[in-house]
Design a protein around this motif. Structure first.
Motif, PDB file in Angstrom:
ATOM      1  N   UNK A 121      47.400  71.298  58.566  1.00  0.00           N
ATOM      2  CA  UNK A 121      47.787  69.885  58.615  1.00  0.00           C
ATOM      3  C   UNK A 121      47.259  69.264  59.906  1.00  0.00           C
ATOM      4  N   UNK A 122      47.401  70.021  61.000  1.00  0.00           N
ATOM      5  CA  UNK A 122      47.025  69.507  62.309  1.00  0.00           C
ATOM      6  C   UNK A 122      45.550  69.207  62.428  1.00  0.00           C
ATOM      7  N   UNK A 123      44.692  70.080  61.893  1.00  0.00           N
ATOM      8  CA  UNK A 123      43.260  69.838  62.097  1.00  0.00           C
ATOM      9  C   UNK A 123      42.794  68.651  61.261  1.00  0.00           C
ATOM     10  N   UNK A 124      43.400  68.473  60.068  1.00  0.00           N
ATOM     11  CA  UNK A 124      43.051  67.293  59.268  1.00  0.00           C
ATOM     12  C   UNK A 124      43.466  66.033  60.024  1.00  0.00           C
ATOM     13  N   UNK A 125      44.669  66.081  60.645  1.00  0.00           N
ATOM     14  CA  UNK A 125      45.133  64.927  61.420  1.00  0.00           C
ATOM     15  C   UNK A 125      44.243  64.686  62.630  1.00  0.00           C
ATOM     16  N   UNK A 126      43.778  65.772  63.252  1.00  0.00           N
ATOM     17  CA  UNK A 126      42.897  65.647  64.416  1.00  0.00           C
ATOM     18  C   UNK A 126      41.619  64.911  64.052  1.00  0.00           C
ATOM     19  N   UNK A 127      41.054  65.252  62.889  1.00  0.00           N
ATOM     20  CA  UNK A 127      39.815  64.610  62.465  1.00  0.00           C
ATOM     21  C   UNK A 127      40.042  63.112  62.256  1.00  0.00           C
ATOM     22  N   UNK A 128      41.163  62.772  61.604  1.00  0.00           N
ATOM     23  CA  UNK A 128      41.493  61.357  61.421  1.00  0.00           C
ATOM     24  C   UNK A 128      41.609  60.671  62.776  1.00  0.00           C
ATOM     25  N   UNK A 129      42.275  61.355  63.729  1.00  0.00           N
ATOM     26  CA  UNK A 129      42.431  60.789  65.064  1.00  0.00           C
ATOM     27  C   UNK A 129      41.097  60.519  65.729  1.00  0.00           C
ATOM     28  N   UNK A 130      40.181  61.493  65.628  1.00  0.00           N
ATOM     29  CA  UNK A 130      38.877  61.313  66.265  1.00  0.00           C
ATOM     30  C   UNK A 130      38.126  60.156  65.620  1.00  0.00           C
ATOM     31  N   UNK A 131      38.196  60.047  64.286  1.00  0.00           N
ATOM     32  CA  UNK A 131      37.476  58.964  63.595  1.00  0.00           C
ATOM     33  C   UNK A 131      38.056  57.609  64.003  1.00  0.00           C
ATOM     34  N   UNK A 132      39.392  57.502  63.996  1.00  0.00           N
ATOM     35  CA  UNK A 132      40.016  56.230  64.374  1.00  0.00           C
ATOM     36  C   UNK A 132      39.725  55.917  65.842  1.00  0.00           C
ATOM     37  N   UNK A 133      39.680  56.972  66.690  1.00  0.00           N
ATOM     38  CA  UNK A 133      39.392  56.769  68.095  1.00  0.00           C
ATOM     39  C   UNK A 133      37.993  56.242  68.346  1.00  0.00           C
ATOM     40  N   UNK A 134      37.101  56.413  67.379  1.00  0.00           N
ATOM     41  CA  UNK A 134      35.734  55.931  67.562  1.00  0.00           C
ATOM     42  C   UNK A 134      35.564  54.468  67.158  1.00  0.00           C
ATOM     43  N   UNK A 135      36.621  53.892  66.560  1.00  0.00           N
ATOM     44  CA  UNK A 135      36.485  52.502  66.113  1.00  0.00           C
ATOM     45  C   UNK A 135      36.363  51.510  67.271  1.00  0.00           C
ATOM     46  N   UNK A 136      37.231  51.588  68.318  1.00  0.00           N
ATOM     47  CA  UNK A 136      37.152  50.544  69.340  1.00  0.00           C
ATOM     48  C   UNK A 136      35.885  50.611  70.196  1.00  0.00           C
ATOM     49  N   UNK A 137      35.392  51.812  70.481  1.00  0.00           N
ATOM     50  CA  UNK A 137      34.214  51.939  71.335  1.00  0.00           C
ATOM     51  C   UNK A 137      33.054  52.459  70.490  1.00  0.00           C
TER      52      UNK A 137
END
Lengths: 315, 282
Positions: free
Chosen positions: A245-261
């Motif tokens: 569960x955690x690694x899938x969430x991590x990937x989502x986090x990284x993708x969303x983190x790339x939106x602002x910059x």
């Protein structure tokens, strides 16, 4: 083979539906392209066509609809267009592109592989931090009653909160400290994978029943020995479930983190595609991310199977 | 510096108080169960406030809790409009459509074994994917308003809900199904009287997972384009203006909405599945 049959049928059915759906979804773009190529289209200008419904447009122009599957910047690109885009933006770009191996002697920084790597490195670093801290906190919670009673309710409540909303702020705040690049995204990834791991690991460390704990007590085992010999081994299945569960969430986090910059990564690729109407680019990035998620989860599943086998757990 | 020392003192006091309560005789009472986390939360807030003041941390990095509370109180109408746009229109309508559709599809899937063997692995696979990535596509299709947010939420909640419901519908023993057969019950009767009630714990598990997914989907979808209101819109624009107190106020709204939504579903679960072992009062 008996297992693959139904899955294959369902996948093929989805593909067929997809191709059919391309016709109504892309009818406007198809007709505009056909008109530019010199075909006769009714109604004969784009503005008039915008007034008519998709399905009546389809009925009036049955002979030009074959173009639905090859329109550029389609509202819904056909699967083969996405596959072609994936191939173009990986192999072709890396090898023959302007910045590819043949022309520049190094790997291209415009390919999906490069963007995927940017996202993957943030995901893995963040996941390692988040999972590590999660396990440590879980150990603390199991051994300290104060920590259990004060922190655990907050860990559970935090699961119901959309933590992703913090992402843009974390990026900007860390940027103001001069921290940019991989670390801010990794922080978001870590944050997202942290709580599932804490909750799963606490459950796992508590999974030995009273009988087993009593047995170790009769052996005169201390807290340390109980932890290493009983609690930790019995928490392993729980740990791996929450790691997935955690690694899938991590990937989502990284993708969303790339939106602002907009500094590379699959998230940047998706947002760029949506700014410029490059739908194939969005779909290709999405499929690439999906493939990465599947691979990461499969990798953890593989490690889980190996570990459990070495520990002698019957699968 | 005095603030920092004071913060350390407060921390020691809060933690000490909690240690006394947690290891004391009253630890099992419900007052202690609620009080200890509250004391912990209050300690963290006070230390946050003291450290921000004491170390002169700029408001564009970390606003103090009192500043966030002020922003929250001063912008109630904006926050309410954002909440209504994102949560009620986007997340909740998507949640209802997505979960409803998944429940119906699950019944069909369960009826035909071929579909179950084909669609379930696909559903399991899709449930693990970063589905938020469909947000830019769906925003392009359905426009900037709440419809596209609802669509993202539908896609996000559909598969977890489907997988859970299908698992739940299979959670009856041969004995129970045989009993229904000896009663001469038809498929529909078995479904309505035995299998759907038996599936409820699983259905509610899916519904609970979907609550946080729905909020995440609606907020992230707004990062890809939205009208000039909404929680995701407010967060991304306020970050741009470095108005971090407003961002935090919006996060407080999201936290309250998320936990209340979850709490509501959990309450309904208690009411529907009162018979299940996990709900029994000891």
């Amino acid at each position: 083979m008996t297992k693959a049959g139904p899955i294959l049928t369902v996948v093929l059915a989805i593909m067929a539906l997809w191709y059919v759906a391309c016709i109504p979804m892309n009818v406007q773009e198809t007709l505009t392209a056909a008109e530019r190529a010199g075909a006769v289209v009714t109604p004969d200008n784009a503005r008039a066509r915008a007034e008519v419904g998709r399905f009546s447009l389809m009925l009036q122009n049955t002979d030009t609809l074959a173009g639905s599957w090859s329109v550029e910047r389609a509202r819904l690109p056909a699967p083969h267009q996405i596959v072609a885009e994936l191939w173009d933006s990986t192999w072709t770009e890396e090898v023959y592109g302007r910045r590819g191996i043949v022309n520049s002697g190094s790997l291209s920084n415009k390919s999906l592989i490069y963007h995927g790597w940017v996202t993957l490195s943030a995901t893995v670093v963040g996941f390692a931090i988040g999972a590590g801290l999660g396990v440590l906190l879980a150990v603390g919670i199991v051994h300290s009653k104060t920590m259990d009673m004060s922190v655990m309710p907050w860990a559970i409540v935090s699961q119901t909160i959309p933590i992703v909303a913090l992402a843009p702020m974390i990026i900007v705040v860390l940027y103001s400290f001069g921290i940019q690049g991989l670390i801010p995204k990794a922080v978001i990834s870590a944050y997202l994978s942290f709580f599932p791991v804490v909750v799963g690991m606490v459950k796992g460390l508590r999974s030995p029943d009273a009988m087993q704990l009593d047995l170790l007590h009769t052996y005169n085992a201390g807290q340390g020995a109980t932890f290493w010999k009983l609690r930790l081994p019995s928490s392993v299945p729980y740990l791996f479930t929450s790691l997935k569960v955690g690694i899938a969430a991590s990937l989502v986090g990284a993708i969303v983190g790339e939106l602002p910059v907009q500094r590379g990564g699959l998230g940047a690729r998706m947002l760029g595609g949506s700014y410029y109407g490059q739908t194939e680019q969005i779909w290709a990035a999405l499929f690439f991310a999906a493939g990465m998620a599947a691979l990461l989860v499969a990798l953890i599943g593989w490690i889980e199977a190996r570990t459990l086998k070495r520990m002698g757990v019957q699968a | 510096m005095i603030y920092v020392l004071f913060a350390a003192l407060i921390w020691a006091m809060g933690w000490g108080l909690n240690t006394v309560i947690a290891n004391g005789r009253a630890a099992k009472t419900s007052a202690a169960q609620i009080g200890v986390p509250l004391i912990f939360g209050a300690t963290v807030l006070i230390i946050w406030e003291l450290l921000v003041t004491g170390l002169n941390i700029s408001a564009v990095i970390l606003p103090a809790p009192t500043a966030i509370a002020t922003a929250f109180g001063a912008n109630l109408t904006i926050l309410w409009a954002d909440f209504f746009q994102t949560f009620v229109k986007g997340a909740f309508s998507g949640y209802v459509i997505g979960c409803g559709a998944a429940f119906l599809v699950a019944i069909v899937v369960d009826r035909y074994d071929f579909l179950r063997r084909g669609l379930l692995p696909v559903g399991n696979f899709v449930a693990a994917l970063p589905i938020v990535g469909t947000a830019p596509i769906l925003v392009m299709w359905f426009g900037f308003d709440w419809q596209s947010k609802a669509a993202v939420v539908v896609v996000m909640v559909f598969f977890p809900m489907l997988v859970n419901t299908v698992a739940g519908l299979r959670d009856t023993s041969t004995m129970q199904r045989d009993l229904m057969r000896t009663y001469g019950a038809s498929y529909t009767q078995t479904l309505l009287k035995l299998r759907i009630p038996a599936a409820m714990p699983f259905v509610f598990n899916g519904l609970k997972i979907a609550t946080s997914l729905a909020l995440i989907g609606a907020i992230v979808a707004e990062f890809f384009g939205s009208p000039v209101l909404g929680m995701g819109f407010r967060i991304s624009t306020s970050v741009g203006q470095l108005a971090l107190d407003m961002v935090w106020a919006e996060i407080v709204v999201a936290a309250i909405a998320g936990s209340l939504f979850y709490g509501l579903v959990a309450k309904i679960e208690q009411w529907v599945t009162f018979w299940h072992p996990s709900q029994r009062k000891h």
